[in-house]
Design a protein around this motif. Structure first.
Motif, short mmCIF file in Angstrom:
data_model
loop_
_atom_site.label_atom_id
_atom_site.label_comp_id
_atom_site.label_asym_id
_atom_site.label_seq_id
_atom_site.Cartn_x
_atom_site.Cartn_y
_atom_site.Cartn_z
N ILE A 38 0.85 -1.18 0.00
CA ILE A 38 0.00 0.00 0.00
C ILE A 38 0.89 1.24 0.00
O ILE A 38 2.08 1.17 0.33
CB ILE A 38 -0.98 -0.01 1.19
CG1 ILE A 38 -0.23 0.09 2.53
CG2 ILE A 38 -1.84 -1.27 1.16
CD1 ILE A 38 -1.15 0.22 3.73
N VAL A 42 -5.83 -5.21 5.23
CA VAL A 42 -5.96 -4.64 3.89
C VAL A 42 -6.56 -5.69 2.96
O VAL A 42 -6.11 -6.85 2.95
CB VAL A 42 -4.60 -4.16 3.35
CG1 VAL A 42 -4.72 -3.72 1.89
CG2 VAL A 42 -4.06 -3.02 4.20
N ARG A 73 -8.06 -0.43 2.62
CA ARG A 73 -7.86 -0.77 4.04
C ARG A 73 -9.22 -0.86 4.71
O ARG A 73 -10.12 -0.08 4.41
CB ARG A 73 -7.02 0.31 4.72
CG ARG A 73 -6.88 0.13 6.22
CD ARG A 73 -5.94 1.18 6.81
NE ARG A 73 -5.96 1.12 8.25
CZ ARG A 73 -6.70 1.91 9.03
NH1 ARG A 73 -7.48 2.83 8.47
NH2 ARG A 73 -6.66 1.80 10.34
N TYR A 113 -6.78 -2.05 -3.98
CA TYR A 113 -6.87 -2.41 -2.56
C TYR A 113 -7.64 -1.35 -1.78
O TYR A 113 -7.82 -0.21 -2.22
CB TYR A 113 -5.47 -2.57 -1.95
CG TYR A 113 -4.75 -1.25 -1.69
CD1 TYR A 113 -4.89 -0.57 -0.49
CD2 TYR A 113 -3.92 -0.68 -2.67
CE1 TYR A 113 -4.24 0.63 -0.25
CE2 TYR A 113 -3.27 0.52 -2.45
CZ TYR A 113 -3.43 1.17 -1.23
OH TYR A 113 -2.79 2.37 -1.00
N VAL A 172 -7.20 -6.86 -0.88
CA VAL A 172 -6.66 -6.68 -2.23
C VAL A 172 -7.49 -7.49 -3.20
O VAL A 172 -7.75 -8.69 -2.97
CB VAL A 172 -5.18 -7.13 -2.30
CG1 VAL A 172 -4.68 -7.06 -3.75
CG2 VAL A 172 -4.31 -6.28 -1.40
N TRP A 206 -11.30 2.21 -5.11
CA TRP A 206 -10.20 1.49 -4.46
C TRP A 206 -8.88 1.96 -5.06
O TRP A 206 -8.82 2.41 -6.21
CB TRP A 206 -10.36 -0.02 -4.64
CG TRP A 206 -11.42 -0.60 -3.73
CD1 TRP A 206 -12.62 -0.06 -3.41
CD2 TRP A 206 -11.37 -1.87 -3.06
NE1 TRP A 206 -13.32 -0.87 -2.57
CE2 TRP A 206 -12.57 -2.02 -2.34
CE3 TRP A 206 -10.45 -2.90 -2.99
CZ2 TRP A 206 -12.86 -3.13 -1.56
CZ3 TRP A 206 -10.72 -4.02 -2.22
CH2 TRP A 206 -11.91 -4.13 -1.50
N PRO A 216 -2.09 -0.44 -5.80
CA PRO A 216 -0.90 -0.64 -4.97
C PRO A 216 0.35 -0.08 -5.63
O PRO A 216 0.42 0.09 -6.85
CB PRO A 216 -0.82 -2.15 -4.79
CG PRO A 216 -1.60 -2.72 -5.93
CD PRO A 216 -2.67 -1.72 -6.24
#
Length: 744
Positions: A32, A71, A177, A175, A73, A215, A218
């Motif tokens: 992240i 997290v 959180r 991803y 993904v 989202w 990364p």
């Protein structure tokens, strides 16, 4: 005492010398955004020294990202045509859980040091053409403990999807959180409680149809310094089981009895309104009032709150616990629709069993087998509650039992390898591996050759042990700095001198075992273990075709001169003491450090003293007596009805063997501790007499007591099933059903 070969690697990692094979996978690591430019923290240092000065974590990350970080993904991909035999290469630091089309598939990897980190290859099978997605639930714990190599600011993942021709299928990652998890730490900073808020968790997040607009993408982990190796052990498994008993009370509370202690998670479904809650209490036992003892004697307090969303929702905890009982307090209007337990353990197919007309023998074997099952996770953990760490000394006992119960030696070799890696911190080895906690116990380091001897006994593969044999020689060189002229050790001050644990089970051992610096002088146990380690390595040298590295006649003579008391025929605790503890005599007998004529009074003393020790030492006591042909004493001790024995655990309701002989014999007793599993090898090898040789043969030598009318034991090792049965006064042995002897 460190040589250039043994110094810590770059940035505090383990040295490349730890593994001479080429790293097998070099993927791009992603993380992240908050972790992309981090400088990892070096956690490695000797226990009594300070580590390297590193930038403070607080200067690199805000509080919300330093600990207990969850997290999610999503990895999306497109298949133009149907594909078969898809394989996913996958790893993450600290941990991942994999979901394919919303269904849980696997978790991992086994914890490891950055210079020898593991990845998994997971078969996904066949998929149809179209849009697909798999989800990774990543976790960064951020604590310095025995569980993960966490708290070092390394948080990243790597994955590749390969087709049947080993071509890479492009993946598109995003991803988010989640702050659905909250709670304080428990155990020895072992894990976080999981107060779970279903309102904050995106249902269906891993499905292809989920809307992931918003989202984040990364970033590359620019600091990534891992060397990856295919995980050498099988992946975790488990069973979804229904509780043995569920009781609903007038006040709406629910009490659950799984039926036995397990390692795993209590999973629930419930209906209610957003904001409704269910309080959850888990424990290993009930208190005097019959309520769940959630403030457990092992220093864990399993009390969590689940907050519901509207309608029907589910709770499947991320981390695992050790427990048997649970209590639910649903809020008004909450309907609990489903209850099951998801267990978690290393694979243990049925291979070793014991049944007997002496039910206590059968029950003792069962509680030890269960503890080994749930105490073998991604390593040999000392317990699934308070610590969850792999201790070298514990592993000697647990590994011996686990190999016989499963017929597998992969976990044992991985354990051997991971403790070898710790020589980068200290050539004398650490007591815990892997993990960020730096703990050193001299006794445990000196037991390292026992792990090598175990592996050779059950595989006959001496060549695989060569690098670890060299590690063991380096361990001895480290301790040699404390040798005096006659070859005995004096004040091994850089490591804890344990002797036994807890302190109240040391049989009044007469020497100052202060921490961090042990008392001045020369004491018995550390020297018995030192000479025993050298003797074991001489034996390994012979099977390796090498010259024995140690001359033992003079130091063994010095050992007897220092500790043997002619007036009693026993060994004292120190040069200046006249006290003779069980501990000062058991290792001398186990390692054969006495003249044959000197052994009789020691054997008699040990038989009388019994288990005046902790549970781990019972392993050495029982095997020492068995090797001297004292099988009646071995059997009597196994079934002794005192407060110090497995029968006492049974009286106190054990379904897995305890950390101590009884719940109140230690201030923080865990009720699942496989270092007490000595009865597994003792019953199978010394009572049933199934002695497997390194060459692949079996020497059957049963010693089943006359008073036992019926007895049956089975062991599956190297693809063969070995059985010994006593019935109608006759004893029969068989290999794969073919009888080896009509009567023994």
């Amino acid at each position: 005492m460190q040589t250039e070969e043994q110094t810590p690697g770059k940035d505090g990692g383990m040295t490349e010398e730890m593994s001479r094979e080429k790293a097998e996978w070099s993927p791009q690591w992603l993380t992240i955004r908050e972790f992309s430019h981090i400088t990892p923290v070096n956690l490695f240092h000797k226990e009594q020294e300070e580590g390297e000065k590193q930038p403070e974590a607080e200067q690199q990350l805000t509080a919300e990202f330093r600990r207990n970080l969850h997290v999610l993904v999503r990895a999306r991909f497109t298949l133009e045509t149907a594909q078969e035999n898809l394989t996913l290469r996958l790893t993450a630091d600290d941990h991942y859980k994999l979901y394919v089309e919303s269904g849980f598939v696997a978790e991992g990897p086994a914890p490891g040091y950055p210079d020898h980190y593991y990845y998994n290859e997971i078969p996904l099978g066949k998929m149809e053409a179209g849009e697909h997605c798999f989800g990774l639930h990543l976790y960064y714990q951020g604590l310095i403990n025995r569980v993960y190599n966490s708290g070092d600011l390394r948080f990243a993942f790597a994955t590749e999807l390969m087709d049947a021709q080993d071509c890479r299928i492009p993946l598109r990652f995003c991803y988010e959180r989640t702050d659905a998890y909250s709670g304080g730490t428990i155990g020895y900073d072992t894990q976080f409680l999981e107060n779970f808020d279903s309102r904050k968790f995106p249902e269906g997040w891993s499905s292809a149809e989920f809307d992931d607009a918003g989202w984040k993408t990364p970033a590359a982990a620019e600091w990534a310094d891992y060397r990856l190796y295919l995980q050498p052990t099988r992946m975790l498994c488990g069973e979804r089981i229904k509780p043995e008993k569920v009781e609903i009370y007038e006040d709406g509370s629910i009490r659950i009895d799984v039926g036995e202690e397990v390692a795993g998670s209590l999973c629930l479904t419930a209906e209610g309104s957003a904001g409704d809650t269910v309080e959850i209490f888990c424990g290993e036992e009930l208190d005097e009032s019959g309520s769940v003892r959630y403030e457990m004697r092992c220093n864990c307090s399993y009390h969590e709150i689940w907050t519901l969303s509207d309608g029907c929702c589910s709770l499947e905890p991320y981390d695992y616990k050790g427990f048997r009982y649970a209590k639910l307090l649903p809020g008004k209007g909450v309907n609990i629709c489903g209850i099951f337990v998801q267990t978690r353990h290393y694979p243990m197919e049925e291979g070793a069993e014991v049944t007997s007309s002496e039910k206590r023998l059968e029950q003792i074997f069962s509680i030890c087998k269960n503890a080994v099952k749930y105490g073998t996770q991604e390593g040999y953990v000392d317990c699934p509650t308070r610590e969850k760490g792999q201790y070298l000394g514990d592993a000697v006992v647990t590994a011996h039992a686990q190999v016989l119960l499963t017929g597998e030696t992969q976990m044992l070799l991985k354990c051997i390898d991971q403790f070898a890696q710790t020589r980068a911190v200290c050539p004398g080895l650490l007591a815990v591996a892997p993990g960020g906690l730096m703990q050193e116990i001299a006794d445990y380091s000196l037991m390292y050759p026992q792990l090598l001897a175990l592996y050779y006994r059950y595989t006959g593969n001496a060549a695989a042990l060569l690098p670890y044999y060299k590690t063991a020689l380096g361990m001895i060189r480290h301790f040699a700095q404390y040798e005096r002229a006659d070859g005995l050790l004096v004040q091994v001050a850089d490591k804890w001198n344990l002797v036994d644990w807890p302190e109240n089970l040391r049989d009044e051992y007469d020497f100052a075992l202060t921490r961090p610096v042990v008392g001045a002088g020369c004491h018995n146990v550390i020297n018995a273990l030192y000479l025993g380690a050298k003797k074991t390595l001489n034996g390994l040298a012979r099977v390796l075709g090498r010259e024995e590295p140690y001359e033992l006649e003079k130091p063994v003579f010095a050992y007897r001169r220092a500790f043997y008391r002619k007036e009693t025929g026993l060994l004292a605790d120190s040069e200046t003491s006249s006290h003779t503890s069980l501990h000062s005599n058991v290792y001398a007998l186990y390692f054969g450090l006495l003249e044959e004529a000197e052994e009789a009074p020691v054997i008699e003393f040990l038989e009388k003293r019994g288990f005046s020790c902790g549970v781990m030492l019972s392993y050495y006591l029982l095997l020492a007596l068995a090797r001297r042909g004292r099988y009646e004493s071995v059997y009597r001790l196994l079934l002794n009805d005192s407060d110090h024995g497995w029968c006492n655990m049974l009286r106190e309701g054990a379904t897995t063997c305890f950390e101590a002989w009884g719940k109140d014999q230690k201030w923080n007793t865990s009720l699942c501790h496989p270092w007490a599993s000595a009865p597994v090898p003792v019953i199978l090898e010394e009572i049933a007499g199934i002695h497997l040789s390194p060459e692949g043969g079996c020497d059957f030598a049963p010693h089943i007591p006359k008073e036992v009318d019926y007895f049956h034991a089975s062991v599956r090792v190297r693809g063969k099933m070995y059985t010994v049965t006593k019935q109608d006064g006759e004893i029969h042995a068989a290999i794969d059903g073919i009888e080896q002897s009509k009567e023994m």
